[in-house]
Design an enzyme around this catalytic site. Structure first.
Site, mmCIF file in Angstrom:
data_model
loop_
_atom_site.group_PDB
_atom_site.id
_atom_site.type_symbol
_atom_site.label_atom_id
_atom_site.label_comp_id
_atom_site.label_asym_id
_atom_site.label_seq_id
_atom_site.Cartn_x
_atom_site.Cartn_y
_atom_site.Cartn_z
ATOM 1 C CB SER A 30 -0.666 0.053 1.364
ATOM 2 O OG SER A 30 -1.496 -1.207 1.364
ATOM 3 C CG ASP A 89 4.257 -2.469 1.301
ATOM 4 O OD1 ASP A 89 3.596 -3.220 2.167
ATOM 5 O OD2 ASP A 89 3.943 -1.568 0.723
ATOM 6 N N GLY A 90 6.096 -0.554 -0.011
ATOM 7 C CA GLY A 90 6.695 0.530 0.299
ATOM 8 C C GLY A 90 7.444 0.445 1.712
ATOM 9 C CG ASP A 92 6.260 4.986 6.390
ATOM 10 O OD1 ASP A 92 5.727 5.528 5.672
ATOM 11 O OD2 ASP A 92 5.641 4.006 6.890
ATOM 12 C CE LYS A 102 5.285 -2.422 4.793
ATOM 13 N NZ LYS A 102 4.876 -1.132 4.030
ATOM 14 N N GLY A 105 0.679 4.459 5.866
ATOM 15 C CA GLY A 105 -0.666 4.626 5.339
ATOM 16 C C GLY A 105 -1.595 3.864 6.019
ATOM 17 C CD GLU A 111 1.567 -1.753 4.156
ATOM 18 O OE1 GLU A 111 2.237 -1.550 5.366
ATOM 19 O OE2 GLU A 111 1.558 -0.934 3.328
HETATM 20 O O1 DER Z 1 1.703 2.650 5.208
HETATM 21 C C1 DER Z 1 2.680 1.950 4.518
HETATM 22 O O2 DER Z 1 3.428 0.930 5.278
HETATM 23 C C2 DER Z 1 3.164 2.157 3.287
HETATM 24 O O3 DER Z 1 3.739 1.248 2.422
HETATM 25 C C3 DER Z 1 4.515 3.338 3.418
HETATM 26 O O4 DER Z 1 5.102 2.762 4.347
HETATM 27 C C4 DER Z 1 4.887 3.707 2.151
HETATM 28 O O5 DER Z 1 4.120 4.616 1.761
HETATM 29 P P1 DER Z 1 4.656 5.818 0.615
HETATM 30 O O6 DER Z 1 5.118 4.672 -0.712
HETATM 31 O O7 DER Z 1 3.550 6.272 0.015
HETATM 32 O O8 DER Z 1 5.612 6.401 1.034
#
Ligand code: DER
Length: 257
Positions: A30, A89-90, A92, A102, A105, A111
């Site tokens: 996300s 996944d992304g 922070d 993380k 979001g 996740e």
């Molecule tokens: O909420 C999360 O864990 C997202 O993966 C967040 O950590 C990364 O969000 P971004 O790609 O909008 O910086």
């Protein structure tokens, strides 16, 4: 502009390096960076993804998969004993040992379930996310998903552990009260001083095992947070240096910046 270009570059490179054509089960995280991961996957064309199903990590992730015309499946349907081939996944924040914060979001619980169901977890992050220790650049605190009725108890515990001004994440404009996650829970953001790594104990002389002064190592803090009654999941994912994992998070394979 530079940040978006960096996110996109990282995403396309990560898909190129880690989405093998033979894969059939793919986890999708996300946030805003993973948007480019889905874009890169869709750009491979329908033939390349015809045999793949994509597992979301929340409402936004589900929408991304559907909007890209990719086949959707749910982790709740993943046959026992089976794993995803890869999850993207992304994050922070990412430290020297690829440990992650993380939950920016508010999607961390699903996740982590998807990340730990994958053989390989690929973190995709732009240059802003890399820092020497978790808590250096991401100042909002470690996101913790909690049962709403336990929130005040958890806040008390966090303050006793040395967190500076932990707080329930407020709703955005248009939502009075706390943010409610896809799982009907609240998020508490708990700031701590930057989290130490095993390599810090010899240099600074701080024994990583004793954190009563509010100075924590990644694994010690994770082990402690996950046990607080009312805590559902924590936004700490583990890196490659063999840290013992309290909550079973997969070790990220690579982080792209
Ligand atoms: O909420 C999360 O864990 C997202 O993966 C967040 O950590 C990364 O969000 P971004 O790609 O909008 O910086």
């Amino acid at each position: 502009k530079l940040v978006e270009a960096s996110k996109r570059l990282a995403a396309y490179q990560a898909v190129k390096d880690h989405l093998d054509p033979s894969y059939t089960r793919v986890g999708i995280g996300s946030g805003s960076t993973v948007v480019y991961v889905v874009e890169a996957i869709a750009a491979l064309g329908p033939a390349a993804t015809a045999d793949m199903v994509f597992y979301p990590t929340g409402a936004q992730s589900e929408e991304l998969i559907e909007a890209a015309g990719l086949r959707l499946q749910y982790i709740s349907k993943l046959t026992a004993g089976h794993q995803l081939d890869v999850a993207f996944d992304g994050a922070d924040e990412v430290d020297d040992d690829l440990n992650l914060i993380k939950g920016g979001g508010a999607c961390l619980w699903q996740e982590k379930i998807v990340a730990t169901a994958a053989k390989k977890f690929v973190c995709v992050a732009d240059f802003r996310k890399l820092s020497p220790r978790l808590g250096t650049s991401w100042k909002k605190g470690i996101p913790i998903e909690v049962l709403p009725m336990a929130a005040l108890r958890v806040l008390d515990d966090l303050k006793r552990m040395g967190s500076h001004n932990p707080r329930v994440r407020p709703g955005l404009p248009g939502k009075a009260g706390a943010i409610v996650t896809d799982n009907g829970m609240w998020i508490i953001d708990a700031p701590f001083t930057p989290l130490l790594l095993p390599k810090d104990s010899d240099k600074s002389g701080i024994q990583l095992g004793n954190e009563d002064n509010g100075v924590w190592s990644v694994d010690a803090l994770a082990d402690r947070l996950i046990k607080i009654p009312g805590v559902a999941e924590i936004g700490l994912f583990y890196g490659k240096n063999g840290l013992q994992v309290a909550s079973g998070a997969q070790k990220p394979v690579a982080a792209y910046f």
